[in-house]
Scaffold this motif. Sequence first.
Motif, PDB file in Angstrom:
ATOM      1  N   ARG A  92       0.825  -1.222   0.000  1.00 19.44           N
ATOM      2  CA  ARG A  92       0.000   0.000   0.000  1.00 19.44           C
ATOM      3  C   ARG A  92       0.850   1.260   0.000  1.00 19.44           C
ATOM      4  N   ARG A  93       2.163   1.093   0.028  1.00 21.21           N
ATOM      5  CA  ARG A  93       3.044   2.249   0.054  1.00 21.21           C
ATOM      6  C   ARG A  93       3.533   2.591  -1.351  1.00 21.21           C
ATOM      7  N   PHE A  94       4.100   3.780  -1.458  1.00 21.87           N
ATOM      8  CA  PHE A  94       4.529   4.259  -2.770  1.00 21.87           C
ATOM      9  C   PHE A  94       5.780   3.510  -3.232  1.00 21.87           C
ATOM     10  N   PHE A  95       6.766   3.360  -2.350  1.00 21.01           N
ATOM     11  CA  PHE A  95       8.008   2.637  -2.671  1.00 21.01           C
ATOM     12  C   PHE A  95       7.848   1.176  -2.219  1.00 21.01           C
ATOM     13  N   VAL A  96       7.114   0.421  -3.010  1.00 20.73           N
ATOM     14  CA  VAL A  96       6.802  -0.954  -2.629  1.00 20.73           C
ATOM     15  C   VAL A  96       8.056  -1.810  -2.621  1.00 20.73           C
ATOM     16  N   ASN A  97       8.829  -1.735  -3.697  1.00 16.95           N
ATOM     17  CA  ASN A  97      10.010  -2.597  -3.811  1.00 16.95           C
ATOM     18  C   ASN A  97      11.045  -2.275  -2.742  1.00 16.95           C
ATOM     19  N   LYS A  98      11.266  -0.989  -2.500  1.00 18.43           N
ATOM     20  CA  LYS A  98      12.257  -0.624  -1.488  1.00 18.43           C
ATOM     21  C   LYS A  98      11.819  -1.081  -0.102  1.00 18.43           C
ATOM     22  N   CYS A  99      10.522  -0.948   0.170  1.00 11.10           N
ATOM     23  CA  CYS A  99       9.995  -1.379   1.475  1.00 11.10           C
ATOM     24  C   CYS A  99      10.214  -2.879   1.672  1.00 11.10           C
ATOM     25  N   GLU A 100       9.868  -3.671   0.653  1.00 17.45           N
ATOM     26  CA  GLU A 100      10.028  -5.127   0.778  1.00 17.45           C
ATOM     27  C   GLU A 100      11.498  -5.525   0.825  1.00 17.45           C
ATOM     28  N   ASP A 101      12.349  -4.859   0.043  1.00 21.91           N
ATOM     29  CA  ASP A 101      13.782  -5.195   0.052  1.00 21.91           C
ATOM     30  C   ASP A 101      14.401  -4.922   1.417  1.00 21.91           C
ATOM     31  N   ASP A 102      14.042  -3.785   2.040  1.00 24.14           N
ATOM     32  CA  ASP A 102      14.593  -3.475   3.354  1.00 24.14           C
ATOM     33  C   ASP A 102      14.149  -4.500   4.390  1.00 24.14           C
ATOM     34  N   ALA A 103      12.866  -4.844   4.364  1.00 24.36           N
ATOM     35  CA  ALA A 103      12.358  -5.833   5.320  1.00 24.36           C
ATOM     36  C   ALA A 103      12.983  -7.201   5.086  1.00 24.36           C
ATOM     37  N   ARG A 104      13.144  -7.583   3.816  1.00 24.39           N
ATOM     38  CA  ARG A 104      13.736  -8.896   3.499  1.00 24.39           C
ATOM     39  C   ARG A 104      15.207  -8.943   3.930  1.00 24.39           C
ATOM     40  N   ARG A 105      15.933  -7.836   3.746  1.00 26.02           N
ATOM     41  CA  ARG A 105      17.345  -7.805   4.144  1.00 26.02           C
ATOM     42  C   ARG A 105      17.481  -7.968   5.659  1.00 26.02           C
ATOM     43  N   ILE A 106      16.641  -7.281   6.421  1.00 29.19           N
ATOM     44  CA  ILE A 106      16.720  -7.389   7.879  1.00 29.19           C
ATOM     45  C   ILE A 106      16.319  -8.788   8.344  1.00 29.19           C
ATOM     46  N   SER A 107      15.283  -9.358   7.714  1.00 32.36           N
ATOM     47  CA  SER A 107      14.862 -10.709   8.117  1.00 32.36           C
ATOM     48  C   SER A 107      15.954 -11.728   7.828  1.00 32.36           C
ATOM     49  N   PHE A 108      16.678 -11.577   6.711  1.00 29.74           N
ATOM     50  CA  PHE A 108      17.782 -12.487   6.405  1.00 29.74           C
ATOM     51  C   PHE A 108      18.889 -12.376   7.447  1.00 29.74           C
ATOM     52  N   GLU A 109      19.182 -11.147   7.897  1.00 29.94           N
ATOM     53  CA  GLU A 109      20.208 -10.973   8.922  1.00 29.94           C
ATOM     54  C   GLU A 109      19.816 -11.680  10.217  1.00 29.94           C
ATOM     55  N   ARG A 110      18.529 -11.506  10.635  1.00 29.09           N
ATOM     56  CA  ARG A 110      18.080 -12.179  11.861  1.00 29.09           C
ATOM     57  C   ARG A 110      18.131 -13.696  11.712  1.00 29.09           C
ATOM     58  N   GLN A 111      17.746 -14.203  10.538  1.00 27.71           N
ATOM     59  CA  GLN A 111      17.776 -15.655  10.329  1.00 27.71           C
ATOM     60  C   GLN A 111      19.200 -16.200  10.382  1.00 27.71           C
ATOM     61  N   ARG A 112      20.154 -15.473   9.795  1.00 29.35           N
ATOM     62  CA  ARG A 112      21.547 -15.922   9.861  1.00 29.35           C
ATOM     63  C   ARG A 112      22.047 -15.959  11.303  1.00 29.35           C
ATOM     64  N   GLU A 113      21.668 -14.952  12.087  1.00 31.86           N
ATOM     65  CA  GLU A 113      22.109 -14.925  13.483  1.00 31.86           C
ATOM     66  C   GLU A 113      21.519 -16.099  14.269  1.00 31.86           C
ATOM     67  N   ILE A 114      20.249 -16.372  14.047  1.00 25.03           N
ATOM     68  CA  ILE A 114      19.598 -17.462  14.785  1.00 25.03           C
ATOM     69  C   ILE A 114      20.173 -18.803  14.364  1.00 25.03           C
ATOM     70  N   ARG A 115      20.490 -18.961  13.094  1.00 25.96           N
ATOM     71  CA  ARG A 115      21.091 -20.229  12.660  1.00 25.96           C
ATOM     72  C   ARG A 115      22.485 -20.413  13.250  1.00 25.96           C
ATOM     73  N   ARG A 116      23.213 -19.324  13.473  1.00 26.40           N
ATOM     74  CA  ARG A 116      24.500 -19.441  14.158  1.00 26.40           C
ATOM     75  C   ARG A 116      24.317 -19.964  15.581  1.00 26.40           C
ATOM     76  N   VAL A 117      23.251 -19.494  16.249  1.00 22.30           N
ATOM     77  CA  VAL A 117      22.967 -19.990  17.596  1.00 22.30           C
ATOM     78  C   VAL A 117      22.630 -21.480  17.545  1.00 22.30           C
TER      79      VAL A 117
END
Length: 293
Positions: A92-117
């Motif tokens: 629903r936002r104007f910058f749809v792709n940028k919004c999803e890319d930022d969220a996907r990048r942060i989620s990947f970082e959290r997933q990598r950290e949890i997999r290290r644990v």
Amino acid sequence: MTHTTSIQRAAAALACGLLLVCGSAACAAEDALDVKAAEAEKYLADTSFYERWSAAGAIDSPATASKVKNAAEKELERIGRAMKDVQQVCVRRFFVNKCEDDARRISFERQREIRRVIVAADEVIRADRVRRTEERRAKNAAQERAEPVRIAPKAVKTDRSDPVKLAPKRPGDSPLPQVMPPAKVLEPSAPAGIKPAEVKPAAAPDLIPGSKTGVSPDAGRSALEKANEDWYAQKQQDAARRAKAAEERAEKRRLDREAKQKNFEKSLEERSAAQQRYEERQQNRESGLAKYF
């Protein structure tokens, strides 16, 4: 990312104020989605789980490692749900792709950290398993190196036992002959009731074979002779018709054989002519004239 989110929220609020036709219910639904997305973004940016269990000595036992692995699996599921919540707002936002890319990048970082644990917890569990295996092997090796069991030699008896005395077998009295009772004579059985065969009425005499008029053998002599002549004539006609059909089949087979023979001879002549032309070309090539061409 926080600045961009605030701008997007302001734009959404402005759009909600301009679109009065949607009503207060639609604006409230959009606000609820924004709140849900804000909570999801806040959760995606949280690194407390990794900071807690990535410290040295935090996972100190296999039991703790198992609990941490279960908690990490739940954290991965929550990250997946948070990512879906953010995507619902990004469309629903104007910058749809940028919004999803930022969220996907942060989620990947959290997933990598949890997999290290998770990897660290697996390492603790594996080290404990290796330690217990080594202890079991050392224990088994110590038992094998222990003093062997002393087995006393088997005592050999020097005194021989007396042989068993067997009494001689005495012949017994002969048995009395078995008295057989006399055979009992049975009374003759009553004769079986056999019914006399029923005499069937005589069938009507068959007609003369081949007769079309149905002349009975009881008919007059002239009628019988006429019927026999008709039957014989019919037999002759059938035999002549079968002989003619056999001749026609034989003639057809003869014509087929002749046609096949002609085709074979024609093909043989063609192959012979082709072979002759080939031999002539070979002779011309082998002659001295071939080098001038």
